[in-house]
Design an enzyme around this catalytic site. Structure first.
Site, PDB file in Angstrom:
ATOM      1  N   HIS A 159       0.831  -1.198   0.000  1.00 46.16           N
ATOM      2  CA  HIS A 159       0.000   0.000   0.000  1.00 46.16           C
ATOM      3  C   HIS A 159       0.868   1.251   0.000  1.00 46.16           C
ATOM      4  O   HIS A 159       1.798   1.373   0.796  1.00 46.16           O
ATOM      5  CB  HIS A 159      -0.934   0.030   1.212  1.00 46.16           C
ATOM      6  CG  HIS A 159      -1.825   1.233   1.235  1.00 46.16           C
ATOM      7  ND1 HIS A 159      -2.798   1.443   0.287  1.00 46.16           N
ATOM      8  CD2 HIS A 159      -1.856   2.323   2.066  1.00 46.16           C
ATOM      9  CE1 HIS A 159      -3.415   2.583   0.540  1.00 46.16           C
ATOM     10  NE2 HIS A 159      -2.855   3.143   1.600  1.00 46.16           N
ATOM     11  N   SER A 160       0.554   2.201  -0.903  1.00 44.69           N
ATOM     12  CA  SER A 160       1.239   3.485  -0.992  1.00 44.69           C
ATOM     13  C   SER A 160       2.738   3.258  -1.240  1.00 44.69           C
ATOM     14  O   SER A 160       3.103   2.619  -2.223  1.00 44.69           O
ATOM     15  CB  SER A 160       0.973   4.300   0.275  1.00 44.69           C
ATOM     16  OG  SER A 160       1.278   5.663   0.078  1.00 44.69           O
ATOM     17  N   MET A 161       3.621   3.723  -0.366  1.00 42.59           N
ATOM     18  CA  MET A 161       5.044   3.432  -0.534  1.00 42.59           C
ATOM     19  C   MET A 161       5.278   1.928  -0.656  1.00 42.59           C
ATOM     20  O   MET A 161       6.135   1.469  -1.419  1.00 42.59           O
ATOM     21  CB  MET A 161       5.842   3.970   0.653  1.00 42.59           C
ATOM     22  CG  MET A 161       7.330   3.653   0.589  1.00 42.59           C
ATOM     23  SD  MET A 161       8.193   3.986   2.138  1.00 42.59           S
ATOM     24  CE  MET A 161       7.747   2.517   3.092  1.00 42.59           C
ATOM     25  N   ALA A 188       3.551  -0.227  -2.117  1.00 39.59           N
ATOM     26  CA  ALA A 188       3.274  -0.726  -3.469  1.00 39.59           C
ATOM     27  C   ALA A 188       4.529  -0.661  -4.326  1.00 39.59           C
ATOM     28  O   ALA A 188       4.864  -1.608  -5.054  1.00 39.59           O
ATOM     29  CB  ALA A 188       2.150   0.090  -4.106  1.00 39.59           C
ATOM     30  N   SER A 229      -1.443  -0.917  -4.259  1.00 36.37           N
ATOM     31  CA  SER A 229      -2.591  -0.200  -3.700  1.00 36.37           C
ATOM     32  C   SER A 229      -2.229   1.247  -3.382  1.00 36.37           C
ATOM     33  O   SER A 229      -1.166   1.532  -2.815  1.00 36.37           O
ATOM     34  CB  SER A 229      -3.036  -0.911  -2.410  1.00 36.37           C
ATOM     35  OG  SER A 229      -3.886  -0.094  -1.626  1.00 36.37           O
TER      36      SER A 229
END
Length: 260
Positions: free
Chosen positions: A95-97, A99, A123
């Protein structure tokens, strides 16, 4: 429910015990996040899925270790630890970083071991080649304002002067890692790619997230959920319902490992 790291793992924390797992779901937290972010997922996943999360240095039970601000360095160490799971249904979720880091790990696994995860889920992050939002300066107020603008799960805690010294260093180090990272446009993986994004994410639009589809030569798909950057908290039941169904389908299509 017990929460234990694997016996020899440095980078992995395991949530619960699965005697004969059909898959290993390894989750990569967001900037400033930690492995415990995914603790609640255990009771919503299939009982035969082994749930693990990446333990970033400098927080929780690795709090005495120095932060890592080089994504390639971190990806290399994580890929080496995940390689033994390739033969038993490895799935990455970032998720975010996380990803960006999960994708780098998947690419390294393919390059160094000839095969990658059964699926990669990216994500809440723009695909490589998309100019993202400007990141904050290193000063406390800029970092806190940035976290608040995303609706960070810790945004209220940043207001506590006693908690700030515990939370800010990790977030600041992770933001530096993102700034230092230059995604290689055109780099691809063979693993199927699943893209998740919130429909009101202030950091990434649906079209920016869909740019990830160009990074896989395998099947890619996108799923949009209601919510902002941390949609996966507010829509946890829907997210894990969808993910669980896709995990089951991935078992059917998982390629047979090459003979040694």
């Amino acid at each position: 429910m017990s929460v234990n790291a694997t016996d020899t793992a440095v980078w992995l924390r395991r949530f619960g015990t699965v005697a004969r797992p059909k898959q290993h779901l390894v989750c990569f937290p967001h900037a400033g996040g930690s492995a415990s972010t995914f603790r609640s997922w255990r009771h919503r996943l299939p009982v035969d899925v082994d749930l693990l999360a990446i333990r970033y240095p400098g927080r929780e039970d690795r709090i005495m270790e120095p932060f890592v601000e080089d994504m390639e360095e971190m990806a290399g160490e994580i890929a080496a630890e995940l390689a033994p799971l390739l033969d038993s249904g490895l799935v990455l979720f970032g998720h975010s970083m996380g990803a960006a880091l999960a994708f780098e790990v998947a690419w390294l696994l393919e390059r160094e071991h000839g095969r990658g995860p059964a699926m990669v889920v990216v994500s809440g992050r723009s695909g490589p080649g998309v100019r993202g939002r400007d990141l904050p300066d290193d000063d406390d107020e800029s970092v806190i304002d940035f976290a608040k603008s995303l609706g960070s799960v810790n945004s209220v805690a940043y207001e506590d002067e006693d908690l700030r010294p515990l939370l800010l260093p990790a977030l600041r180090a992770d933001l530096r890692m993102i700034k230092n990272h230059c995604p290689q446009v055109g780099r691809t993986v063979k693993s199927p790619l699943l893209i998740y994004v919130g429909d009101s994410d202030p950091d990434v639009t649906v079209s920016e997230a869909y740019a990830w589809s160009h990074t896989s030569i395998g099947e890619s798909s996108i799923k949009v959920f209601p919510g902002g950057h941390f949609y996966l908290v507010d829509s946890e039941a829907e997210v894990l319902g969808d993910l669980s169904a896709r995990l089951r389908r991935a078992r059917v299509t998982r390629p047979v490992p090459p003979s040694k």
